[in-house]
Design an enzyme around this catalytic site. Structure first.
Site, PDB file in Angstrom:
ATOM      1  N   GLN A  11      -4.906  -4.279   4.964  1.00 45.36           N
ATOM      2  CA  GLN A  11      -5.108  -4.926   6.210  1.00 45.36           C
ATOM      3  C   GLN A  11      -3.974  -4.186   7.625  1.00 45.36           C
ATOM      4  OE1 GLN A  11      -2.748  -8.851   6.427  1.00 45.36           O
ATOM      5  NE2 GLN A  11      -2.093  -8.448   4.632  1.00 45.36           N
ATOM      6  N   TYR A 126       9.615  -6.855  -5.881  1.00 47.57           N
ATOM      7  CA  TYR A 126       8.979  -6.353  -4.611  1.00 47.57           C
ATOM      8  C   TYR A 126      10.005  -6.144  -3.820  1.00 47.57           C
ATOM      9  CZ  TYR A 126       6.217  -6.420  -0.266  1.00 47.57           C
ATOM     10  OH  TYR A 126       5.736  -6.084   1.074  1.00 47.57           O
TER      11      TYR A 126
HETATM   12  N1  LIG Z   1       1.211  -8.098   3.572  1.00 41.06           N
HETATM   13  C1  LIG Z   1       2.850  -9.098   3.514  1.00 41.06           C
HETATM   14  O1  LIG Z   1       2.865 -10.119   3.926  1.00 41.06           O
HETATM   15  C2  LIG Z   1       3.699  -8.110   4.516  1.00 41.06           C
HETATM   16  C3  LIG Z   1       4.863  -8.105   4.417  1.00 41.06           C
HETATM   17  C4  LIG Z   1       5.767  -6.863   5.269  1.00 41.06           C
HETATM   18  C5  LIG Z   1       5.497  -6.359   4.617  1.00 41.06           C
HETATM   19  N2  LIG Z   1       4.514  -5.115   4.590  1.00 41.06           N
HETATM   20  C6  LIG Z   1       4.512  -4.286   3.952  1.00 41.06           C
HETATM   21  O2  LIG Z   1       3.580  -4.148   5.078  1.00 41.06           O
HETATM   22  C7  LIG Z   1       2.314  -2.595   4.358  1.00 41.06           C
HETATM   23  C8  LIG Z   1       1.449  -2.879   4.757  1.00 41.06           C
HETATM   24  O3  LIG Z   1       0.856  -3.895   4.007  1.00 41.06           O
HETATM   25  P1  LIG Z   1      -0.444  -4.661   3.666  1.00 41.06           P
HETATM   26  O4  LIG Z   1      -0.500  -5.860   4.024  1.00 41.06           O
HETATM   27  O5  LIG Z   1      -1.404  -3.861   4.842  1.00 41.06           O
HETATM   28  O6  LIG Z   1      -1.472  -4.283   2.481  1.00 41.06           O
HETATM   29  P2  LIG Z   1      -2.515  -4.137   1.736  1.00 41.06           P
HETATM   30  O7  LIG Z   1      -3.529  -5.432   2.791  1.00 41.06           O
HETATM   31  O8  LIG Z   1      -2.862  -4.371   0.606  1.00 41.06           O
HETATM   32  O9  LIG Z   1      -2.816  -3.414   1.429  1.00 41.06           O
HETATM   33  C9  LIG Z   1      -2.502  -2.293   0.982  1.00 41.06           C
HETATM   34  C10 LIG Z   1      -3.425  -0.750   0.582  1.00 41.06           C
HETATM   35  O10 LIG Z   1      -3.018   0.166  -0.364  1.00 41.06           O
HETATM   36  C11 LIG Z   1      -3.656   0.004  -1.582  1.00 41.06           C
HETATM   37  N3  LIG Z   1      -2.878   0.633  -2.084  1.00 41.06           N
HETATM   38  C12 LIG Z   1      -2.425   0.046  -3.644  1.00 41.06           C
HETATM   39  N4  LIG Z   1      -2.189   1.004  -4.719  1.00 41.06           N
HETATM   40  C13 LIG Z   1      -2.051   2.026  -4.287  1.00 41.06           C
HETATM   41  C14 LIG Z   1      -2.336   3.470  -4.562  1.00 41.06           C
HETATM   42  N5  LIG Z   1      -1.505   4.000  -5.248  1.00 41.06           N
HETATM   43  N6  LIG Z   1      -2.519   4.556  -3.673  1.00 41.06           N
HETATM   44  C15 LIG Z   1      -2.967   4.272  -2.519  1.00 41.06           C
HETATM   45  N7  LIG Z   1      -3.273   2.991  -2.283  1.00 41.06           N
HETATM   46  C16 LIG Z   1      -2.652   1.656  -3.220  1.00 41.06           C
HETATM   47  C17 LIG Z   1      -4.236  -1.282  -2.029  1.00 41.06           C
HETATM   48  O11 LIG Z   1      -5.665  -1.516  -2.495  1.00 41.06           O
HETATM   49  P3  LIG Z   1      -6.249  -2.248  -3.592  1.00 41.06           P
HETATM   50  O12 LIG Z   1      -6.236  -3.208  -2.213  1.00 41.06           O
HETATM   51  O13 LIG Z   1      -7.090  -1.324  -4.041  1.00 41.06           O
HETATM   52  O14 LIG Z   1      -5.042  -2.401  -4.314  1.00 41.06           O
HETATM   53  C18 LIG Z   1      -4.573  -1.504  -0.449  1.00 41.06           C
HETATM   54  O15 LIG Z   1      -5.834  -1.436  -0.012  1.00 41.06           O
HETATM   55  C19 LIG Z   1       2.610  -2.920   2.506  1.00 41.06           C
HETATM   56  O16 LIG Z   1       4.424  -1.063   3.261  1.00 41.06           O
HETATM   57  C20 LIG Z   1       3.940  -3.776   2.332  1.00 41.06           C
HETATM   58  O17 LIG Z   1       4.468  -3.779   1.971  1.00 41.06           O
HETATM   59  C21 LIG Z   1       3.620  -5.987   4.049  1.00 41.06           C
END
Ligand SMILES: NC(=O)c1ccc[n+]([C@@H]2O[C@H](COP(=O)([O-])OP(=O)(O)OC[C@H]3O[C@@H](n4cnc5c(N)ncnc54)[C@H](OP(=O)(O)O)[C@@H]3O)[C@@H](O)[C@H]2O)c1
Length: 292
Positions: A11, A126
């Site tokens: 995202q 988490y």
């Molecule tokens: N989502 C939320 O509600 C939320 C809330 C607070 C904070 N955050 C933080 O915000 C940040 C961005 O989150 P997001 O929602 O954009 O996450 P996301 O949509 O899940 O994207 C994370 C990406 O990282 C990839 N990934 C997973 N394991 C990996 C690895 N070992 N090496 C390289 N890439 C890898 C995933 O690939 P796959 O899809 O193939 O696994 C996915 O494309 C993160 O740090 C998260 O903890 C998120």
């Protein structure tokens, strides 16, 4: 200036790639999971050596909050150990690290919004992995920005908006918890904040909170999502019923209040928090293409 984005298929990675290409002069190296697995130490080292970036923006993460209770080691490997590897490389190449943490570092017992310096007591694995990532970055003595964000959504990857749309499509009625308070945040808003930080405040370090507004709960958020659907869509009138967290019994406990006080970033950047309700326009397009 070279900027690496990890997790570029997610995202935030997708939103950042778009924003930064438009609004900076930098060379953007957007690496998805296939390009760079952040848990592959050798690959991370080679990547730093090759690009010698001024910034690394780490959006790659293991975000499955409930599954992390079971796949604990894997969650720590992605969210903590890989961050440590990258932080060490940052020190070597004088790279600034921009990293994202979460409202789930808090236990939710506070009655008012959380400030950056409030004590962290994560309730879930988490949350623990993300808090550990913050600490390892701070300990490494590198330039860094950590943005704690909450309830992230966009038109790609896995998120609450897409899950609600899929459930509405599939089920006769759906249930959503109404006793967890927080702020949904569009990935687009976060990427705008990061762009301002890079363009206007390159020397600032530290932890900042950012979320969109207004404060809501998951049930009301679901209702808002449904209201954005065109009236002629049969699921726009499906029943959404409120339930309590204790009835849902998720594997990972979640905070009852995870509203973030964003005064610090607002003051630094001279911005107001965006309204997440204005970022939901994509739902009608998404509903058509959602796979069940
Ligand atoms: N989502 C939320 O509600 C939320 C809330 C607070 C904070 N955050 C933080 O915000 C940040 C961005 O989150 P997001 O929602 O954009 O996450 P996301 O949509 O899940 O994207 C994370 C990406 O990282 C990839 N990934 C997973 N394991 C990996 C690895 N070992 N090496 C390289 N890439 C890898 C995933 O690939 P796959 O899809 O193939 O696994 C996915 O494309 C993160 O740090 C998260 O903890 C998120």
């Amino acid at each position: 200036v070279t900027i690496i984005i990890t997790g570029a298929g997610g995202q935030l990675g997708t939103a950042l790639k778009k924003q930064l290409s438009k609004k900076t002069q930098s060379r953007i190296i957007a690496l998805n999971r296939n390009d760079l697995d952040i848990t592959d130490e050798q690959a991370v080292k080679e990547c730093f050596k090759k690009y010698q970036p001024r910034y690394i923006i780490n959006t790659a993460a293991y975000n499955a909050v409930d599954e992390a209770e079971i796949y604990r080691e894997h969650a720590f490997r992605v969210n903590f150990a890989a961050v440590e590897t990258m932080a060490k490389e940052c020190r070597k190449y004088s790279t600034k690290m921009i990293h994202f943490s979460t409202d789930y570092v808090f236990d939710g017992k506070k009655k008012t919004p959380y400030q950056e310096e409030d004590a962290c007591f994560p309730l879930s694995v988490y949350g623990k992995t993300k808090l550990a990532s913050e600490e390892i970055i701070k300990e490494n003595g590198i330039d860094y920005l950590i943005l704690r964000i909450s309830w992230l959504f966009s038109d790609v990857s896995t998120n609450f908006v897409r899950k609600i749309l899929a459930q509405l499509k599939k089920d006769a009625f759906i249930t959503v918890v109404d006793d967890q308070k927080g702020c949904p945040t569009a990935a687009e808003s976060v990427s705008e904040v990061v762009t301002l930080l890079i363009n206007n405040h390159p020397t600032v370090n530290g932890i900042f909170h950012y979320s969109d507004l207004p404060v809501t709960n998951w049930f009301d958020f679901a209702k808002e999502i449904q209201q954005r659907l065109n009236e002629n869509n049969e699921i726009s009138t499906k029943d959404i019923r409120p339930i309590k967290s204790t009835e849902l019994m998720t594997k990972a406990p979640r905070p009852h209040n995870s509203v973030l006080d964003c005064s610090k970033i607002k003051k630094l950047l001279g911005i107001e928090q965006a309204d997440w309700r204005e970022k939901l326009a994509f739902v009608n397009e998404t509903i058509g293409i959602l796979e069940l």
